[in-house]
Design an enzyme around this catalytic site. Structure first.
Site, PDB file in Angstrom:
ATOM      1  N   ARG A 260     -55.403 -25.538  -8.368  1.00 44.64           N
ATOM      2  CA  ARG A 260     -55.236 -26.153  -9.688  1.00 44.64           C
ATOM      3  C   ARG A 260     -54.171 -25.406 -10.464  1.00 44.64           C
ATOM      4  NH1 ARG A 260     -61.554 -27.720 -11.168  1.00 44.64           N
ATOM      5  NH2 ARG A 260     -61.914 -28.735  -9.149  1.00 44.64           N
ATOM      6  N   ARG A 275     -61.083 -18.326 -13.783  1.00 42.42           N
ATOM      7  CA  ARG A 275     -60.132 -19.444 -13.769  1.00 42.42           C
ATOM      8  C   ARG A 275     -58.906 -19.054 -12.959  1.00 42.42           C
ATOM      9  NH1 ARG A 275     -60.245 -23.826 -17.022  1.00 42.42           N
ATOM     10  NH2 ARG A 275     -61.859 -22.801 -18.257  1.00 42.42           N
ATOM     11  N   GLU A 347     -70.139 -22.623 -16.451  1.00 40.88           N
ATOM     12  CA  GLU A 347     -70.187 -23.696 -15.466  1.00 40.88           C
ATOM     13  C   GLU A 347     -69.946 -23.179 -14.050  1.00 40.88           C
ATOM     14  OE1 GLU A 347     -67.369 -26.824 -16.204  1.00 40.88           O
ATOM     15  OE2 GLU A 347     -67.490 -27.528 -14.141  1.00 40.88           O
ATOM     16  N   SER A 350     -70.558 -29.043 -11.120  1.00 41.38           N
ATOM     17  CA  SER A 350     -70.489 -30.266 -11.905  1.00 41.38           C
ATOM     18  C   SER A 350     -70.813 -31.408 -10.956  1.00 41.38           C
ATOM     19  CB  SER A 350     -69.081 -30.402 -12.487  1.00 41.38           C
ATOM     20  OG  SER A 350     -69.039 -31.434 -13.439  1.00 41.38           O
ATOM     21  N   ARG A 389     -66.991 -18.423  -8.338  1.00 43.00           N
ATOM     22  CA  ARG A 389     -67.823 -18.197  -9.515  1.00 43.00           C
ATOM     23  C   ARG A 389     -69.223 -17.726  -9.113  1.00 43.00           C
ATOM     24  NH1 ARG A 389     -66.169 -22.641 -14.223  1.00 43.00           N
ATOM     25  NH2 ARG A 389     -63.985 -21.977 -14.341  1.00 43.00           N
TER      26      ARG A 389
END
Length: 425
Positions: A260, A275, A347, A350, A389
């Site tokens: 990303r 991130r 988070e 998802s 994560r």
RNA sequence: GGAAGGGUGGGUGAGUGGCUUAAACCAGCGGUUUGCUAAACCGUCGUAGGAUGUCAAGUCCUACCGGGGGUUCGAAUCCCCCCCCUUCCGCCA
């Protein structure tokens, strides 16, 4: 992608649902364009019918050695009008498609109202945050103190938002991924897939990243895109397919790197592994019958939660509000893991039900035994879980006062029996 | 990277400019026959859009043969570009 007929028939309903996402009305504009397009199409088709008839006559006359000048003149007269009618019809069609492609999925009825993450609703919590006799550190400090997490080295190689893991932490990443895959394939009924990490435009269009969100992706010099999630290759496996109803649901899982560009995230989570431009994730994808997709969504979320339960990590499950959901989702649950170093939930998964939104873009359908027609499948995707994560959560929740990190029991078989990671000398 | 051959309905597969309204077969669906099953026979059977119609049934029209453009009165068929698949050669983990 929405069905123009649905918008035409229920414009008020459509706009009302879009308004819940904070978007303005488009149904009337679309209905008006659609009507113009159909009028143009009718005119065009009538001319084509005339031309076809004249051409047929030309063939007949010529076969009998006659003179077809009258028919040839008729077709010649039609030609110009035919051309402009076609252009007009195509232009209107493109205008409608461009608009439709940019409209996100409609939220399900039971999705909470709200315009950002502050309106998300907590559904449940599991596990108790650990109590420390010392001030818990954040994961990057723990990793660097162990001597097994090196952001400087990664910057040298690749710049910001990358990390180098070494020794037991590199193995922990691998152990986590293997543990998750074993759980989902062995106990949860998912089939392991090893897909390509580079995909074509069509695949990203099918899942909804394109045409709107190309900015968030990396692109190779061949025109391929690096996948931002395994959702893209896994879901697109049914692109253009007609699946037997008896085969539903298809449950697939894959461990892949995710890439990303994090465009627009400058200044957010700049430190640590939260991130990154590249991370690995075990993804869950289900291709479901429309009547079963809501239940499948709950099941998938439970499968993701199971990973955290087995690892002894505290978490909560959030129902995302309308304004916080992604483009393709009609309903989303986020799972947030407790991070003692940051003193908050973050988070880690998802899980979304996309209904027939992606299926329509991909033309992915199923047919029941003996059924004449086909229907669009429903598609669901969820992280099960984001590996990086999860590693962060283990470091922060299992840190010890002496700088060591305990290895959760479930992972020890994957770590060669290692029960604690100690500072590297 | 080079060469050759391909891509046609749910599947197999025929089709070198009008006879295609895409053959035939298989699968599916309906029926006949039949102690049961099987077989045989008959019928039916693509998708999308549009017009008309009572939001029906039906009727009519258009498009679709990997994608896009072109030639032509007319294209699955001829030409150009692109994508994909197969085989061989080269390179390569």
């Amino acid at each position: 992608m929405h069905d123009i007929r649905f918008i035409r028939e229920k414009p008020a309903f459509f706009d009302k649902a879009l308004a819940r996402r904070g978007l303005g009305s488009v149904a009337l504009q679309l209905a008006e364009l659609d009507q113009r397009r159909r009028a143009a199409q009718t005119a065009f088709q009538e001319m084509q019918a005339k031309r076809n008839e004249a051409s047929r006559q030309i063939g007949e006359v010529k076969k009998q050695g006659g003179d077809a000048a009258a028919q040839l003149a008729e077709v010649a007269a039609l030609k110009e009008a035919l051309g402009t009618a076609e252009i007009q019809e195509k232009a209107l069609g493109k205008e409608i498609d461009d608009l439709l492609m940019g409209i996100p999925n409609l939220p399900a009825d039971d999705v909470p109202d709200g315009k950002d993450e502050t309106a998300n609703v907590e559904l449940r919590r599991n596990g108790k945050p650990p109590v420390f006799s010392f001030a818990p550190l954040e994961h990057d400090a723990i990793g660097e103190r162990l001597g097994l997490m090196d952001f400087g080295a990664a910057a040298k190689l690749s710049g910001a938002r990358f990390v180098v893991l070494k020794g037991a932490l590199a193995r922990l990443e691998r152990a986590l991924a293997a543990f998750m895959l074993d759980l989902h394939t062995g106990e949860n009924g998912y089939t392991e897939i090893n897909p390509p990490f580079l995909v074509r435009d069509e695949a990203l269009f099918g899942t909804g990243q394109l045409p709107k969100f190309g900015e968030d992706l990396f692109r190779a010099n061949t025109g391929h895109w690096l996948i931002p999630t395994a959702e893209v290759p896994l879901t697109n496996l049914v692109q253009g397919e007609i699946v037997d109803e008896a085969q539903l649901p298809l449950r697939m899982t894959a461990l892949t790197p995710c890439f990303r560009s994090e465009a627009g995230a400058a200044g957010r989570d700049t430190r640590g592994m939260i991130r990154q431009h590249q991370f690995s994730k075990v993804e869950l994808v289900s291709i479901a019958h429309p009547d079963a997709s809501a239940a499948e969504h709950e099941r998938m979320t439970a499968c993701a939660e199971m990973v955290l339960q087995r690892l002894g990590l505290p978490y909560r499950v959030m129902a995302l509000c309308c304004g916080d959901m992604g483009f393709s989702a009609m309903k989303t649950y986020d799972i947030e893991v407790w991070l003692p170093g940051q003193n908050c939930y973050r988070e880690i998964s998802s899980c979304s039900n996309c209904g027939d939104f992606q299926a329509r873009r991909m033309n992915a359908r199923f047919r029941g035994a003996g059924d004449k027609g086909t229907r669009f499948v429903h598609t669901l995707n969820g992280s099960g879980l984001a590996v990086g994560r999860t590693l962060v959560a283990i470091l922060e929740n299992y840190q010890q006062s002496d700088g060591a990190v305990l290895v959760p029991e479930a992972l020890r078989p994957y770590m060669g029996g290692l029960d604690r990671i100690v500072p590297h000398v």
